[in-house]
Design an enzyme around this catalytic site. Structure first.
Site, mmCIF file in Angstrom:
data_model
loop_
_atom_site.group_PDB
_atom_site.id
_atom_site.type_symbol
_atom_site.label_atom_id
_atom_site.label_comp_id
_atom_site.label_asym_id
_atom_site.label_seq_id
_atom_site.Cartn_x
_atom_site.Cartn_y
_atom_site.Cartn_z
ATOM 1 N N GLY A 47 27.778 7.916 17.986
ATOM 2 C CA GLY A 47 29.144 7.219 18.139
ATOM 3 C C GLY A 47 30.220 8.301 18.449
ATOM 4 O O GLY A 47 30.229 9.516 18.187
ATOM 5 N N SER A 48 31.157 7.700 19.274
ATOM 6 C CA SER A 48 32.224 8.560 19.633
ATOM 7 C C SER A 48 33.562 7.733 19.578
ATOM 8 O O SER A 48 33.501 6.679 19.804
ATOM 9 C CB SER A 48 31.900 9.024 21.251
ATOM 10 O OG SER A 48 32.956 9.789 21.720
ATOM 11 N N ALA A 105 37.992 8.268 19.017
ATOM 12 C CA ALA A 105 39.389 9.114 19.607
ATOM 13 C C ALA A 105 39.454 10.299 19.002
ATOM 14 O O ALA A 105 40.038 11.400 19.576
ATOM 15 C CB ALA A 105 40.552 8.213 19.337
ATOM 16 N N PHE A 106 38.668 10.945 17.873
ATOM 17 C CA PHE A 106 38.920 12.156 17.345
ATOM 18 C C PHE A 106 37.748 12.963 17.215
ATOM 19 O O PHE A 106 37.839 14.181 17.071
ATOM 20 C CB PHE A 106 39.634 11.866 16.014
ATOM 21 C CG PHE A 106 40.752 11.000 15.755
ATOM 22 C CD1 PHE A 106 41.832 11.244 16.281
ATOM 23 C CD2 PHE A 106 40.374 9.893 15.234
ATOM 24 C CE1 PHE A 106 43.009 10.470 16.246
ATOM 25 C CE2 PHE A 106 41.682 9.150 15.005
ATOM 26 C CZ PHE A 106 42.777 9.100 15.561
ATOM 27 N N GLY A 107 36.648 12.403 17.108
ATOM 28 C CA GLY A 107 35.431 13.169 17.141
ATOM 29 C C GLY A 107 34.029 12.328 17.507
ATOM 30 O O GLY A 107 34.245 11.406 17.973
ATOM 31 N N ARG A 108 32.959 12.941 17.094
ATOM 32 C CA ARG A 108 31.952 12.215 17.390
ATOM 33 C C ARG A 108 30.810 12.472 16.222
ATOM 34 O O ARG A 108 31.008 13.532 15.529
ATOM 35 C CB ARG A 108 31.190 12.730 18.582
ATOM 36 C CG ARG A 108 30.923 14.086 18.896
ATOM 37 C CD ARG A 108 30.279 14.492 20.110
ATOM 38 N NE ARG A 108 30.869 13.973 21.445
ATOM 39 C CZ ARG A 108 31.573 14.619 22.185
ATOM 40 N NH1 ARG A 108 31.812 16.028 21.753
ATOM 41 N NH2 ARG A 108 32.348 14.250 23.287
ATOM 42 N N VAL A 109 29.671 11.415 16.155
ATOM 43 C CA VAL A 109 28.570 11.717 15.477
ATOM 44 C C VAL A 109 27.377 12.147 16.314
ATOM 45 O O VAL A 109 27.238 11.369 17.350
ATOM 46 C CB VAL A 109 28.327 10.758 14.517
ATOM 47 C CG1 VAL A 109 27.253 11.125 13.781
ATOM 48 C CG2 VAL A 109 29.581 10.772 13.354
ATOM 49 N N LYS A 165 28.744 15.189 11.864
ATOM 50 C CA LYS A 165 30.135 15.022 12.341
ATOM 51 C C LYS A 165 30.698 16.193 12.949
ATOM 52 O O LYS A 165 30.466 17.337 12.383
ATOM 53 C CB LYS A 165 30.564 14.428 11.134
ATOM 54 C CG LYS A 165 30.308 12.922 10.754
ATOM 55 C CD LYS A 165 31.343 12.562 9.477
ATOM 56 C CE LYS A 165 31.100 11.041 9.337
ATOM 57 N NZ LYS A 165 32.105 10.751 8.146
ATOM 58 N N ASP A 205 37.986 1.216 3.191
ATOM 59 C CA ASP A 205 37.557 0.699 4.262
ATOM 60 C C ASP A 205 36.330 0.446 3.971
ATOM 61 O O ASP A 205 35.344 0.462 4.982
ATOM 62 C CB ASP A 205 37.733 1.824 5.329
ATOM 63 C CG ASP A 205 37.617 1.147 6.923
ATOM 64 O OD1 ASP A 205 37.652 -0.032 6.784
ATOM 65 O OD2 ASP A 205 37.516 1.897 7.778
#
Length: 1048
Positions: free
Chosen positions: A603-604, A606-610, A630, A821
Site C-alpha cells: 500500500g502507498s 501521501a506520506f509513506g508506504r507499507v 512501514k 479511526d
C-alpha cells in the site's frame, strides 16, 4: 381378400345393431359391448370382433395379472389384434387367428365418465381341447389384505374345475373360483397351488406365495434420468421410483415405440421402495421425447404416473444471454457486475478477456451451474478505476460450439476544470484558455458578466458568449487519453475587454464545474503591473514567504491516530493525552537491516508506504517469516518522522495481542526508519467482504432450501442457532492487501543507508488462491493460529469478526489507548480468518479517499466519528465504541458504505444532531442491531464498553468457536512469536489496566437500560483481563477517575 370382406361385413352388421341398441340407452349408463356376453369361448384360429360404444370417446384395455392396466395400441403389425375407431363414441376390437395366449379379460373404458365394461375371452387348445392349461403368472405372488385375496390361476377353458390347496399340507381351501380371475379365498401367509380337473385329467398350476404388504393411502411416482439433455451415442438411463409401498407394477409410455426397443427392469431397492429402469447404452435422436411411467398398486387399485422429457442432440450447442445492456457506463469507484446466462451441452469452458487479453488482477469471476444445462458467469470489478474501461468478453466454448458476449465498459469521471488562464496577444487581443477533463468527454460553455459583484449572486446576469467575427472567436479541441478525455477551449477577444469571463464544463446533467477570470485592457494592465512591481516588490516577497510558511504548516501531515490518555477531568469531558515523544524506546526492538529483504509494495499513501518483506532471525522456530514494513517516503518531513517514531513507541509499549497488528521489530539506526509488523495476507475487511460476498449469498441460498438460514425480514436469527464451526487453514480466495493490476517488482535489501531507492517498488497483483504448504515453507504461516478453515463466508464468520475486533479494542481500551479511526478498512484479515486491528493511514492516500474529509491540516473519517468527536473534538474509548457500531454495520452489510442516504457535505451534520441512525442491515439479527443502537447512543457515558461488547457478541457465538479462540490466544501468548518473545522479560505491558469505570458506562449511566447485558460490567472486564494473561503496569500514566454523566 374374402377374409377382409367378411370382416368388414361383420363390423357393419355389429355397428348397425349397436346403433339400434344405443338409441334406447339411458342417460345413466350408455356404455355397451356387442356381443353382450360376459364370457366368450373361441376356437383356436378363429376371429372375433367386439364393438364398444358410449356417450363419449371409448378405448380398449387389456386386463391381466401382470399388467393390470395396459392400453392397447390402435394398430400393431406384430400382434393379432386391431382397433378401429368407427366414430367419435365407438371403437371396434378385432382378434384374428386366436390361440390360448389370447385368453384374457378385455375392457372397454369410456374416457369422459371412466365407466368400464369387460368381457372374458377363453381359447382352449385346438389340438387337444380337453388338455388342461393354466395361464402362467410371471411373479407367482399374491398380496394379502384384510379381506379376500385372489390367487391368479387363470385357465384357458372355463369348463375346467379348479380347487385351491395349501402346498405344504395338501389340504383344500374353501373359496370361490372365477375362471377369468382366479381363486378368491381368505388366505394365510403360506404357499398355495391350484389343481384343475377335466374329464379325469388333473394338473397343478405354478405355486403362489402369499405376502402381506403395506399399502399407503396413495402412491407417488418419481421419474429421473441420468441426463435430460445428451448427445447421440451417449448412454441414457431413465428411472421410475415409488416409495412407501411394498409391491407395485410398472408400465412405460415411450416415444417412437416402433423404433425404440426397450425392456424395463424392475429393482427392489428396499422393503418399501421399488424402481423400474430403462437403459439405452447408445441413445439416438429417436430417443427424444416424453417418457411416462405408470405405477399400479393392485391391492387398493391405486395408480400414479410421472414423466420426464429427454432431448438427444445430434451435436452440442451453446446459447448465451446477457442480463444487462452491453454498453455499460459506471461511475468511478462503483462496483460493476457483468453477468452472462448460458445454456450449453456438453458443459462449457468459460473464459473472460479484457481487450483481447485474459482477465486477471482485482476482478472476481464466478462460474456457477444453476441447472443441468444452465450456467451463469459473473465478472465483478470492485471499485472500478478509469484504467479498467474497455471491452470485456466472455468466451464460452465446448467441443461443438463457440459463443461470446462482449461488454463495452466506460468509467465515468465527473467533469472538472483543470486550468483557466488569460493572456494578452499582440494587437490588443486577449486570449482566455480553459482546460477541462472528464469521461465522457465534457462540454465547455463560455459566459461573461460586466459586474462581478452582481453576477456572484445573480446567475441570470451571465451572458453566454458566441463566436462573432467582429468581437471574438471560440476554438475547441478534444484529446482522448487512456484514463480521461481532455477538452481545451480558447476564446480570443479582438478588442480590449474589461469584464469577467466564466468557463463552465459538464458531462452529466445537473453536475457543473466552473471558474471565473477577470479581464483588464492591455494598456491598463501594463500600468497596473508596472506600478505593482515598483511599489510592492518587497512586500510581495515578504508576504510570499509568510504564505509559504502558512501553507507549509497547514499542509496535511501524517499523524498516528492512536492516542494514549494520561488523565481525564472530573466531569469526563476534558482529556490529556500522553506525548509519545517522551516515551522511552527499548533498543531490544532493533534488528539488523541486512536481515530484511524487501519485496513488493502492499500500500502507498501521501506520506509513506507499507512493503512486504522477509525477515530473518526474528523467531527461533522459523528461519524466516513474512512481515510488513512501514516506512516514510523520501520527501517526508521531520514532523512525519517524529509521528512514525511515536507510533513505534506506542506500539512497543502496548504489548502483544492476538487481535492487533503487532510490532515485531524496528530499524531506527543508520538509515530510514522502519517499523516491522505482522503481515496480514488477505487485506482489509472491506475488500475481503466484497470479494467473498458471493460465497456468503450462495452458502445461504443453498441452505435456505433446507432450513431458511439467511437472516432477512422475518427469518429466525442465526444467532439462535448453534452451528458447527470447523477449524483448520484458510483457503477462500487468496487476496492480497492493497494490491493492483501491475506486476510486482521485488527489491532486495541493501546496506546503502539513505541511498536506497524505493520509488521503483510497484504495487503487486493479487496472489493466487491460497496454498498453505507453499506459504508455510516460505515462513509466513502459523498453523496453530487458525480460527476457521471454512472456504465460504458465513454468518458465524461475521459474528467471529465482530467478536475479535471487540477483543482487540477491549485490549486497547485497557491500555487507555484510543484508536480514533476504527473502521473495516483498518481491520486486516490473516490466515484462518484471524482479525487484526491496525492504523493503515500511512499507506492510504487519505487526501484522495472519499472516506476522509479535510479539516484544517488533517483529514477526518466523519462517517465513523462519534458526535462528540465531530462537534467537540473529544476522543475517548467510548467514541471508539460509536465507531465499533459503524464497523458492525459495515460487516453485516458485507462491506457497505455507511450512511448511504446522506451526502458528505454540510447536510451530513444536521440529521446526526437530530438523532438519525442507520437502519438494520439485511444480514444482521435483531440482537446485533440492538448492539449497534447501544453503540450509537448520543450520550457517550451511556454507551457500553468493549468488555461488555465482548460479552454480548460472545453470547451469540458457539461454544466451540469461543473455545477455539481461547486455544489460539493461549498458543499465541505461549509461543516464540517475535512480538511476545520481545516482551516476555517484562512480563507485561507498561500501560495499566484502565480504571474499571473509565471509558465505559458508569452504573448510573447503565441504569437507564434494564437489559441483562448491562449487568456486571466490571466482572466482564476482569474476566477478560484474566483471559489475556497479561499483568499491566505503567509509570507514565496516572490513574484516571470515573467520568460523571451529565445531569438531565
Amino acid at each position: 381378400m374374402l377374409r377382409a370382406s367378411a370382416m368388414r361385413a361383420a363390423v357393419l352388421h355389429l355397428t348397425v345393431a349397436l346403433a339400434a341398441l344405443l338409441s334406447s340407452c339411458t342417460t345413466v349408463s350408455c356404455l355397451k359391448i356387442v356381443p353382450e356376453e360376459k364370457q366368450l369361448i373361441l376356437a383356436e384360429g378363429s376371429s372375433l370382433s367386439l364393438t364398444c360404444a358410449g356417450s363419449s370417446e371409448t378405448t380398449w384395455d387389456l386386463k391381466s395379472d401382470d399388467v393390470p392396466f395396459f392400453q392397447m395400441k390402435a394398430e400393431s403389425s406384430d400382434l393379432n389384434y386391431k382397433i378401429v375407431q368407427s366414430n367419435s363414441t365407438a371403437s371396434v376390437l378385432t382378434l384374428w387367428h386366436v390361440d390360448w395366449k389370447n385368453t384374457a379379460v378385455y375392457q372397454c373404458r369410456e374416457q369422459l365418465t371412466g365407466e368400464i365394461k369387460e368381457v372374458a375371452v377363453f381359447v382352449p387348445d385346438r389340438f387337444s381341447p380337453q388338455t388342461l392349461r393354466f395361464i402362467e403368472s410371471s411373479h407367482g405372488m399374491v398380496t394379502k389384505t384384510s379381506g379376500e385375496s385372489t390367487v391368479p390361476c387363470v385357465v384357458t377353458n372355463p369348463n375346467i374345475t379348479v380347487t385351491l390347496y395349501d402346498k405344504d399340507t395338501d389340504l383344500p381351501v374353501n373359496g370361490v373360483y372365477v375362471p377369468s380371475e382366479g381363486f378368491k379365498a381368505y388366505l394365510d401367509y403360506r404357499t398355495y397351488v391350484c389343481r384343475g380337473e377335466l374329464n379325469g385329467e388333473v394338473k397343478e398350476s405354478q405355486a403362489f406365495n402369499v405376502y402381506s404388504i403395506h399399502v399407503p393411502e396413495d402412491i407417488d411416482a418419481y421419474v429421473n434420468a441420468s441426463q435430460t439433455v445428451l448427445k447421440q451415442g451417449e448412454p441414457l438411463t431413465v428411472n421410475c421410483t415409488v416409495q412407501g409401498v411394498e409391491l407395485v407394477l410398472f408400465s412405460w409410455d415411450i416415444p417412437n415405440r416402433d423404433i425404440v426397443k426397450h425392456k424395463p427392469e424392475t429393482v427392489v431397492l428396499s422393503a418399501t421402495t421399488m424402481r423400474s429402469c430403462l437403459v439405452f447404452p447408445h441413445a439416438t435422436v429417436a430417443h427424444s421425447g416424453t417418457y411416462v411411467c405408470h405405477a399400479h398398486e393392485s391391492t387398493q387399485d391405486q395408480k400414479a404416473f410421472a414423466s420426464v422429457n429427454i432431448t438427444v442432440l445430434e451435436r452440442g450447442f451453446v446459447a448465451v444471454k446477457s442480463t444487462r445492456k452491453q454498453n455499460i457506463t459506471a461511475e468511478l469507484q462503483e462496483n460493476v457486475e457483468l453477468r452472462v446466462e448460458i445454456e450449453a451441452y456438453p458443459p462449457p469452458q468459460i473464459r473472460w478477456k479484457k481487450d483481447g487479453a485474459p482477465v486477471r488482477g482485482d476482478k472476481t469471476i464466478i462460474i456457477r451451474q444453476e441447472h443441468e444445462i444452465r450456467y451463469v458467469t459473473i465478472l465483478t470489478l470492485v471499485r472500478v478505476r478509469t484504467e479498467q474501461k474497455g471491452l470485456y468478453t466472455a468466451l464460452i466454448t465446448n467441443e461443438d460450439d463457440v459463443k461470446e458476449v462482449t461488454f463495452a465498459l466506460e468509467v465515468q469521471v465527473l467533469a472538472r476544470i483543470k486550468d483557466l488562464t488569460d493572456h494578452h496577444l499582440p494587437g490588443k487581443k486577449q486570449l482566455v484558455t480553459c482546460v477541462a477533463e472528464g469521461v465522457p468527454t465534457p462540454t465547455i460553455q463560455w459566459y461573461s458578466c460586466d459586474s462581478m459583484l452582481k453576477c456572484n449572486n445573480q446567475t441570470s446576469l451571465w451572458q453566454q458568449l458566441k463566436a462573432d467575427p467582429e468581437l471574438l472567436s471560440i476554438h475547441t479541441s478534444v484529446t482522448e487519453a487512456r484514463q480521461t478525455n481532455q477538452v481545451r477551449s480558447q476564446v480570443t477577444f479582438f478588442k480590449p475587454q474589461h469584464t469577467t469571463v466564466r468557463c463552465e464544463t459538464t458531462n452529466q446533467e445537473g453536475l457543473i464545474d466552473f471558474r471565473d477570470v477577470k479581464l483588464v485592457s492591455s494598456s491598463l494592465f501594463s500600468q497596473v503591473v508596472l506600478l505593482a512591481v515598483v511599489l510592492t516588490l518587497v512586500p510581495i516577497i515578504i508576504m510570499s514567504i509568510i504564505i509559504l510558511i502558512a501553507v507549509w504548516k497547514k499542509k496535511p501531515r501524517y499523524e498516528i491516530r492512536w492516542k494514549v490518555i494520561e488523565s481525564v477531568s472530573q466531569d469526563g469531558h476534558e482529556y490529556i493525552y500522553v506525548d509519545p515523544i517522551h516515551l522511552p524506546y527499548d533498543l531490544a526492538w532493533e534488528m539488523p537491516r541486512d536481515n530484511l529483504v524487501l519485496g513488493r509494495t502492499l500500500g502507498s499513501g501521501a506520506f509513506g508506504r507499507v512493503v512486504e518483506a522477509t525477515a530473518h532471525g526474528l523467531s527461533h522456530s522459523q528461519s524466516s517469516i513474512k512481515v510488513a514494513v512501514k516506512m516514510l517516503k523520501a520527501t517526508a518531513r521531520r514532523s512525519e518522522t517524529q509521528a512514525l517514531m511515536s507510533e513505534l513507541k506506542i506500539m512497543s509499549h502496548l504489548g502483544p495481542h492476538l487481535n492487533i497488528v503487532n510490532l515485531l521489530a524496528a530499524c531506527t539506526k543508520h538509515g530510514p526508519l522502519y517499523l516491522v509488523t505482522e503481515y496480514c495476507r488477505y487485506g482489509d475487511l472491506v475488500d475481503y467482504l466484497h470479494r467473498n460476498k458471493h460465497t456468503f449469498l450462495q452458502y445461504y441460498l443453498d441452505k435456505n432450501q433446507d432450513d431458511g438460514s439467511l437472516i432477512s425480514g422475518g427469518s429466525t436469527p442465526l444467532s439462535q442457532r448453534k452451528g458447527y464451526v470447523s477449524f483448520g487453514s484458510e483457503s477462500d480466495g487468496g487476496y492480497m492487501d492493497m494490491s493492483k493490476d501491475e506486476p510486482a517488482v521485488y527489491v532486495p535489501m541493501q546496506e546503502q543507508m539513505d541511498t536506497i531507492k524505493y520509488a521503483d517498488i510497484q504495487p503487486s497483483p493479487y496472489e493466487s488462491p491460497y496454498q498453505q504448504d507453499l506459504y508455510q515453507e516460505q515462513g509466513g504461516g502459523r498453523v496453530d493460529l487458525v480460527i476457521s478453515d471454512s472456504p465460504a463466508l458465513t454468518y458465524d464468520d461475521l459474528l467471529g469478526f465482530s467478536y475479535q475486533v471487540a477483543k482487540g479494542m477491549e485490549f486497547l481500551a485497557s491500555k487507555n489507548c484510543v484508536h480514533r479511526d476504527l473502521a473495516a478498512r483498518n481491520v486486516l484479515i490473516c490466515e484462518g480468518k484471524l482479525v487484526k486491528i491496525c492504523d493503515f493511514g500511512l499507506a492510504r492516500d487519505i487526501m484522495h479517499d472519499s472516506n476522509y474529509i479535510s479539516k484544517g491540516s488533517t483529514f477526518l473519517p466523519l462517517k465513523w466519528m462519534a458526535p462528540e468527536s465531530i462537534f467537540h473534538n473529544l476522543y475517548t474509548t467510548l467514541s471508539d465504541v460509536w465507531s465499533y457500531g459503524i464497523l458492525l454495520w459495515e460487516i453485516f452489510t458485507l462491506g457497505g458504505t455507511p450512511y448511504p442516504d446522506l451526502p458528505m457535505n454540510e447536510l451530513f451534520y444536521s440529521p446526526l444532531k437530530r438523532g438519525y441512525r442507520m437502519a438494520k442491515p439485511a444480514h444482521a439479527s435483531d440482537e446485533v442491531y440492538e448492539i449497534m443502537k447501544r453503540c450509537w447512543d448520543e450520550t457517550f457515558e451511556k454507551r457500553p464498553d468493549f468488555s461488555f461488547l465482548v460479552h454480548c457478541v460472545g453470547d451469540m457465538l458457539t461454544d466451540s468457536y469461543k473455545k477455539k479462540y481461547s486455544q489460539v490466544n493461549e498458543t499465541f501468548l505461549k509461543s516464540d512469536h517475535p512480538a511476545v518473545a520481545r516482551t516476555k522479560p517484562r512480563l507485561s505491558s507498561p500501560f495499566p489496566i484502565a480504571n474499571p469505570a473509565f471509558g465505559s458506562p458508569s452504573l448510573v449511566g447503565l441504569s437507564d437500560f434494564p437489559d441483562p447485558y448491562n449487568q456486571n460490567t466490571r466482572r466482564f472486564r476482569n474476566e477478560a483481563e484474566v483471559q489475556e494473561g497479561v499483568t499491566s503496569f505503567n509509570e507514565y500514566i496516572i490513574p484516571i477517575p470515573d467520568p460523571k454523566p451529565e445531569k438531565s
